[in-house]
Motif scaffolding. Sequence first.
Motif, PDB file in Angstrom:
ATOM      1  N   LYS A  83      -6.162  -1.249  11.471  1.00  0.00           N
ATOM      2  CA  LYS A  83      -7.379  -2.003  11.804  1.00  0.00           C
ATOM      3  C   LYS A  83      -8.321  -2.134  10.611  1.00  0.00           C
ATOM      4  O   LYS A  83      -9.047  -3.114  10.488  1.00  0.00           O
ATOM      5  N   VAL A  84      -8.307  -1.138   9.737  1.00  0.00           N
ATOM      6  CA  VAL A  84      -9.179  -1.184   8.561  1.00  0.00           C
ATOM      7  C   VAL A  84      -8.637  -2.154   7.519  1.00  0.00           C
ATOM      8  O   VAL A  84      -9.371  -2.968   6.955  1.00  0.00           O
ATOM      9  N   CYS A  85      -7.332  -2.083   7.271  1.00  0.00           N
ATOM     10  CA  CYS A  85      -6.721  -2.903   6.212  1.00  0.00           C
ATOM     11  C   CYS A  85      -6.498  -4.349   6.638  1.00  0.00           C
ATOM     12  O   CYS A  85      -6.606  -5.275   5.843  1.00  0.00           O
ATOM     13  N   GLY A  86      -6.169  -4.576   7.913  1.00  0.00           N
ATOM     14  CA  GLY A  86      -5.945  -5.931   8.393  1.00  0.00           C
ATOM     15  C   GLY A  86      -4.558  -6.452   8.072  1.00  0.00           C
ATOM     16  O   GLY A  86      -3.714  -5.736   7.532  1.00  0.00           O
ATOM     17  N   THR A  87      -4.332  -7.722   8.382  1.00  0.00           N
ATOM     18  CA  THR A  87      -3.013  -8.323   8.192  1.00  0.00           C
ATOM     19  C   THR A  87      -3.121  -9.656   7.468  1.00  0.00           C
ATOM     20  O   THR A  87      -4.065 -10.417   7.702  1.00  0.00           O
ATOM     21  N   PRO A  88      -2.167  -9.950   6.575  1.00  0.00           N
ATOM     22  CA  PRO A  88      -2.201 -11.249   5.891  1.00  0.00           C
ATOM     23  C   PRO A  88      -1.957 -12.419   6.831  1.00  0.00           C
ATOM     24  O   PRO A  88      -2.281 -13.563   6.491  1.00  0.00           O
ATOM     25  N   VAL A  95      -7.509 -11.965   7.596  1.00  0.00           N
ATOM     26  CA  VAL A  95      -8.701 -11.129   7.720  1.00  0.00           C
ATOM     27  C   VAL A  95      -8.310  -9.732   7.248  1.00  0.00           C
ATOM     28  O   VAL A  95      -7.808  -8.918   8.024  1.00  0.00           O
ATOM     29  N   ARG A  96      -8.513  -9.471   5.979  1.00  0.00           N
ATOM     30  CA  ARG A  96      -8.058  -8.212   5.397  1.00  0.00           C
ATOM     31  C   ARG A  96      -9.221  -7.458   4.760  1.00  0.00           C
ATOM     32  O   ARG A  96     -10.051  -8.043   4.051  1.00  0.00           O
ATOM     33  N   GLY A  97      -9.263  -6.155   5.030  1.00  0.00           N
ATOM     34  CA  GLY A  97     -10.280  -5.323   4.429  1.00  0.00           C
ATOM     35  C   GLY A  97      -9.800  -4.645   3.168  1.00  0.00           C
ATOM     36  O   GLY A  97     -10.601  -4.208   2.347  1.00  0.00           O
ATOM     37  N   ILE A  98      -8.483  -4.563   3.000  1.00  0.00           N
ATOM     38  CA  ILE A  98      -7.929  -3.856   1.849  1.00  0.00           C
ATOM     39  C   ILE A  98      -8.087  -4.692   0.580  1.00  0.00           C
ATOM     40  O   ILE A  98      -7.967  -5.928   0.604  1.00  0.00           O
ATOM     41  N   ARG A  99      -8.393  -4.009  -0.524  1.00  0.00           N
ATOM     42  CA  ARG A  99      -8.485  -4.655  -1.824  1.00  0.00           C
ATOM     43  C   ARG A  99      -7.558  -3.907  -2.780  1.00  0.00           C
ATOM     44  O   ARG A  99      -7.595  -2.677  -2.854  1.00  0.00           O
ATOM     45  N   LEU A 100      -6.760  -4.644  -3.498  1.00  0.00           N
ATOM     46  CA  LEU A 100      -5.779  -4.035  -4.395  1.00  0.00           C
ATOM     47  C   LEU A 100      -6.451  -3.100  -5.396  1.00  0.00           C
ATOM     48  O   LEU A 100      -5.937  -2.015  -5.703  1.00  0.00           O
ATOM     49  N   LEU A 101      -7.629  -3.488  -5.894  1.00  0.00           N
ATOM     50  CA  LEU A 101      -8.311  -2.670  -6.894  1.00  0.00           C
ATOM     51  C   LEU A 101      -8.879  -1.382  -6.307  1.00  0.00           C
ATOM     52  O   LEU A 101      -9.240  -0.459  -7.051  1.00  0.00           O
ATOM     53  N   ASP A 102      -8.968  -1.306  -4.972  1.00  0.00           N
ATOM     54  CA  ASP A 102      -9.481  -0.091  -4.333  1.00  0.00           C
ATOM     55  C   ASP A 102      -8.393   0.957  -4.083  1.00  0.00           C
ATOM     56  O   ASP A 102      -8.697   2.087  -3.705  1.00  0.00           O
TER      57      ASP A 102
END
Length: 402
Positions: A46-51, A55-62
């Motif tokens: 739920k935090v990261c989301g789906t492509p 609607v995605r919360g995840i960031r590659l740089l994080d």
Amino acid sequence: MVMAEQSAMYEIVNASIEDSQLTITWGDGHHSSYHPLWLRHQCECKVCGTPIDAVRGIRLLDIPPNIEPELRNNSNTDVHIQWMPDKHRSVYSARWLRNHCYSDQERARRKHLPTLWDGSIVDSLPTFDFNQVEIDQAEHLAMLESVRDYGFCQVINLSTEPGQSHRLIELIGTQRQTHFSTYNLSRKSSVDNVGDITSKLLPHVDETYRLSCIGVTVFQVLQPSSNGGDSTLVDGFQAAYQMQEKWPEDFDLLTRVPIAAERLDLGANTDGQSRWYKARMPIIKLDSDNDISGVRINERQIAPLDIPADLIEPCYRALRRMFEILYDPKLIITLKLKAGDGLLFNNQRILHGRTEFDAEEPARSVLTSSVDLDDFHSTMRILRRMLDAEDSSMAFNQGMAV
């Protein structure tokens, strides 16, 4: 037997972490390895989301650069991972993991390969009854998959009322709006479209002058000619592979050298707006695996070649050889379509043409429109999902797409 094989294919026999990678042994004996960054980036909690919904919360740089997976509470149907050092938790289903395994073997399994054909297919044409396709989802999907596999299919029992043409188009996808829109190919006193003339048309792809070529073409016959006007089709992929086998250097040239195509439309048969289109790209497109994914060739639309001088003669040699194959009667099928018959074909694979016909009354009348390839693929994926067909991760042919 097939169900048992599929069940084994998606059964996790063993999961472990080896050299920071998730390694899985499957029920059918296949082995998969997943890079930790790839796995973490594709977490769909739920935090990261789906492509899929973007609607995605995840960031590659994080994502920590030293990310490490630890297995937690696994079964034969899913994998639970706790990530270190941030202790984020992810769950991956067995089906998702197998259908996204990026081993060479699995990528090849997911990639759809076209069925090549020549003139002998005329004895077993892929044909569908519109009355059945419109009410039966399985038959609807079979029609689309025929276009996917063979590049074309024939449709019978269509309405001959022009106002009903949308019914077939909407089964393919959203109609593409071009300067022709839904166009009636019929003899006219002022000709702005070669399809309106009565003489023979050699096999060709439509609108090669566009940066984004037409995808799936939809023909619907309202009034056939009583003498001639038969449709002709050629498998451009079959021709291209023959070219590759016979003249590999010329084939390579046609995959690399841009061939200009041009069209000036003064609006005589459209909406009155003048348009001037021009595109430069190779006439054969290869995908990342060097398989043929599209052809774009129309002899009538080839503009002056804008290429280095030392390529002029080799390029014309290659074009002549390509046309020699494409116009070979052994590759061409001829179809005498009746009122209420139609054709669907991939305009980035199948070349179409027409025999000559007599001018008469009532005049020959054929509606033509188109749907983009990505819309066509979208319709097919949705139907496959609704019917629980094989996973929608299958990779379809992308045509001339860059």
